[in-house]
Design a protein around this motif. Sequence first.
Motif, mmCIF file in Angstrom:
data_model
loop_
_atom_site.group_PDB
_atom_site.id
_atom_site.type_symbol
_atom_site.label_atom_id
_atom_site.label_comp_id
_atom_site.label_asym_id
_atom_site.label_seq_id
_atom_site.Cartn_x
_atom_site.Cartn_y
_atom_site.Cartn_z
ATOM 1 N N SER A 3 0.814 -1.210 0.000
ATOM 2 C CA SER A 3 0.000 0.000 0.000
ATOM 3 C C SER A 3 0.852 1.266 0.000
ATOM 4 O O SER A 3 0.368 2.334 -0.370
ATOM 5 C CB SER A 3 -0.952 0.014 1.214
ATOM 6 N N VAL A 4 2.113 1.158 0.395
ATOM 7 C CA VAL A 4 2.986 2.334 0.422
ATOM 8 C C VAL A 4 4.178 2.226 -0.532
ATOM 9 O O VAL A 4 4.701 3.247 -0.967
ATOM 10 C CB VAL A 4 3.489 2.645 1.857
ATOM 11 N N VAL A 5 4.619 1.017 -0.849
ATOM 12 C CA VAL A 5 5.796 0.818 -1.697
ATOM 13 C C VAL A 5 5.343 0.522 -3.130
ATOM 14 O O VAL A 5 4.547 -0.383 -3.366
ATOM 15 C CB VAL A 5 6.665 -0.348 -1.173
ATOM 16 N N GLU A 6 5.864 1.299 -4.075
ATOM 17 C CA GLU A 6 5.593 1.079 -5.501
ATOM 18 C C GLU A 6 6.685 0.164 -6.076
ATOM 19 O O GLU A 6 7.769 0.047 -5.496
ATOM 20 C CB GLU A 6 5.615 2.420 -6.247
ATOM 21 N N PRO A 7 6.411 -0.459 -7.228
ATOM 22 C CA PRO A 7 7.411 -1.369 -7.810
ATOM 23 C C PRO A 7 8.782 -0.737 -8.044
ATOM 24 O O PRO A 7 9.800 -1.405 -7.933
ATOM 25 C CB PRO A 7 6.766 -1.803 -9.128
ATOM 26 N N GLY A 8 8.845 0.558 -8.323
ATOM 27 C CA GLY A 8 10.112 1.227 -8.595
ATOM 28 C C GLY A 8 10.833 1.758 -7.369
ATOM 29 O O GLY A 8 11.897 2.366 -7.496
ATOM 30 N N ASP A 9 10.292 1.542 -6.188
ATOM 31 C CA ASP A 9 10.892 2.047 -4.952
ATOM 32 C C ASP A 9 11.981 1.115 -4.427
ATOM 33 O O ASP A 9 12.100 -0.029 -4.862
ATOM 34 C CB ASP A 9 9.822 2.214 -3.870
ATOM 35 N N VAL A 10 12.744 1.616 -3.464
ATOM 36 C CA VAL A 10 13.792 0.846 -2.804
ATOM 37 C C VAL A 10 13.401 0.669 -1.341
ATOM 38 O O VAL A 10 12.976 1.626 -0.693
ATOM 39 C CB VAL A 10 15.161 1.582 -2.883
ATOM 40 N N VAL A 11 13.542 -0.561 -0.826
ATOM 41 C CA VAL A 11 13.251 -0.845 0.576
ATOM 42 C C VAL A 11 14.484 -1.485 1.202
ATOM 43 O O VAL A 11 15.015 -2.469 0.685
ATOM 44 C CB VAL A 11 12.049 -1.800 0.746
ATOM 45 N N TYR A 12 14.918 -0.909 2.318
ATOM 46 C CA TYR A 12 15.961 -1.528 3.131
ATOM 47 C C TYR A 12 15.254 -2.263 4.255
ATOM 48 O O TYR A 12 14.584 -1.641 5.078
ATOM 49 C CB TYR A 12 16.908 -0.473 3.708
ATOM 50 N N HIS A 13 15.385 -3.590 4.265
ATOM 51 C CA HIS A 13 14.792 -4.389 5.342
ATOM 52 C C HIS A 13 15.922 -4.774 6.290
ATOM 53 O O HIS A 13 16.832 -5.506 5.925
ATOM 54 C CB HIS A 13 14.095 -5.642 4.800
ATOM 55 N N LEU A 14 15.826 -4.294 7.537
ATOM 56 C CA LEU A 14 16.945 -4.395 8.478
ATOM 57 C C LEU A 14 16.773 -5.539 9.466
ATOM 58 O O LEU A 14 16.749 -5.341 10.674
ATOM 59 C CB LEU A 14 17.100 -3.061 9.220
ATOM 60 N N GLY A 15 16.655 -6.742 8.972
ATOM 61 C CA GLY A 15 16.681 -7.927 9.828
ATOM 62 C C GLY A 15 15.343 -8.569 10.116
ATOM 63 O O GLY A 15 14.327 -7.916 10.261
ATOM 64 N N ASN A 16 15.391 -9.914 10.187
ATOM 65 C CA ASN A 16 14.268 -10.764 10.617
ATOM 66 C C ASN A 16 13.057 -10.654 9.693
ATOM 67 O O ASN A 16 11.962 -10.298 10.115
ATOM 68 C CB ASN A 16 13.897 -10.470 12.068
ATOM 69 N N PHE A 17 13.263 -11.026 8.442
ATOM 70 C CA PHE A 17 12.231 -10.924 7.415
ATOM 71 C C PHE A 17 11.202 -12.044 7.504
ATOM 72 O O PHE A 17 10.006 -11.782 7.583
ATOM 73 C CB PHE A 17 12.887 -10.910 6.032
ATOM 74 N N ALA A 18 11.670 -13.285 7.422
ATOM 75 C CA ALA A 18 10.730 -14.416 7.381
ATOM 76 C C ALA A 18 11.289 -15.610 8.133
ATOM 77 O O ALA A 18 12.503 -15.783 8.249
ATOM 78 C CB ALA A 18 10.422 -14.807 5.940
ATOM 79 N N TRP A 19 10.399 -16.439 8.624
ATOM 80 C CA TRP A 19 10.731 -17.555 9.481
ATOM 81 C C TRP A 19 11.233 -18.765 8.712
ATOM 82 O O TRP A 19 11.975 -19.589 9.244
ATOM 83 C CB TRP A 19 9.507 -17.898 10.312
ATOM 84 N N ASP A 20 10.813 -18.931 7.450
ATOM 85 C CA ASP A 20 11.206 -20.102 6.666
ATOM 86 C C ASP A 20 11.365 -19.705 5.193
ATOM 87 O O ASP A 20 10.789 -18.710 4.756
ATOM 88 C CB ASP A 20 10.170 -21.223 6.813
ATOM 89 N N PRO A 21 12.143 -20.480 4.429
ATOM 90 C CA PRO A 21 12.414 -20.118 3.030
ATOM 91 C C PRO A 21 11.170 -20.039 2.141
ATOM 92 O O PRO A 21 11.071 -19.141 1.309
ATOM 93 C CB PRO A 21 13.359 -21.227 2.542
ATOM 94 N N LYS A 22 10.206 -20.942 2.308
ATOM 95 C CA LYS A 22 9.003 -20.893 1.458
ATOM 96 C C LYS A 22 8.213 -19.620 1.703
ATOM 97 O O LYS A 22 7.782 -18.950 0.751
ATOM 98 C CB LYS A 22 8.121 -22.114 1.681
ATOM 99 N N THR A 23 8.027 -19.263 2.971
ATOM 100 C CA THR A 23 7.314 -18.022 3.287
ATOM 101 C C THR A 23 8.068 -16.823 2.729
ATOM 102 O O THR A 23 7.455 -15.910 2.154
ATOM 103 C CB THR A 23 7.135 -17.878 4.813
ATOM 104 N N ALA A 24 9.376 -16.815 2.868
ATOM 105 C CA ALA A 24 10.189 -15.715 2.347
ATOM 106 C C ALA A 24 10.040 -15.602 0.835
ATOM 107 O O ALA A 24 9.807 -14.514 0.300
ATOM 108 C CB ALA A 24 11.659 -15.916 2.716
ATOM 109 N N GLN A 25 10.160 -16.718 0.147
ATOM 110 C CA GLN A 25 10.061 -16.694 -1.315
ATOM 111 C C GLN A 25 8.665 -16.274 -1.774
ATOM 112 O O GLN A 25 8.525 -15.459 -2.694
ATOM 113 C CB GLN A 25 10.422 -18.048 -1.904
ATOM 114 N N ASP A 26 7.633 -16.815 -1.134
ATOM 115 C CA ASP A 26 6.252 -16.442 -1.500
ATOM 116 C C ASP A 26 6.048 -14.936 -1.326
ATOM 117 O O ASP A 26 5.441 -14.286 -2.180
ATOM 118 C CB ASP A 26 5.235 -17.207 -0.649
#
Length: 179
Positions: A47-70
């Motif tokens: 709702s706030v990030v457009e496809p052309g934007d940049v996001v810095y995610h500073l740790g602890n994104f997802a608990w497992d690889p499938k959830t992260a990839q999805d």
Amino acid sequence: NKRYKYIMKYFVTSKLQLGRPGAIKLYKRPYDSVEEMNADLILKWNSVVEPGDVVYHLGNFAWDPKTAQDALNVLNGQIFFILGETDQAIITLREKKMLPANAAILRDITRSQHPECQCVFSYWPLGDWEKSSKTWSVIGYPKKKFKSDPIKRIINASTDLWGNKPQDLDKLVGIFKDF
């Protein structure tokens, strides 16, 4: 019909903890299930990030690889990860060469590429960084004792502190510059 040129924005966030059942209780998130939490966090992100934007995610994104990839397959923006203590899922995707084109892992301490904002990004709170009147330390570490502090030029980007969505870096720094 007027045409407008899109101006890329820079965002920061941390600690989405997608797929982690304990995150709901631990961080007092208003969800009844992990599926509801994941869907809402993704909806709020997009709702706030457009496809052309940049996001810095500073740790602890997802608990497992499938959830992260999805999640990475549907999240907007070019996402740069600075790894936290529970980012094995992102490491696994990189090792298996499964990180999508919109995602990359950066060093543990990274200087922002934003032309207008001098920021140093890290997951862990920094005891010391370049002492410049223009440099901000933006962290993702979720402990309460590491709150944002305009005097020390520290901004904590933990998602739970900012309405569970990435924050526009220019606006965030602007808030703290006013102090």
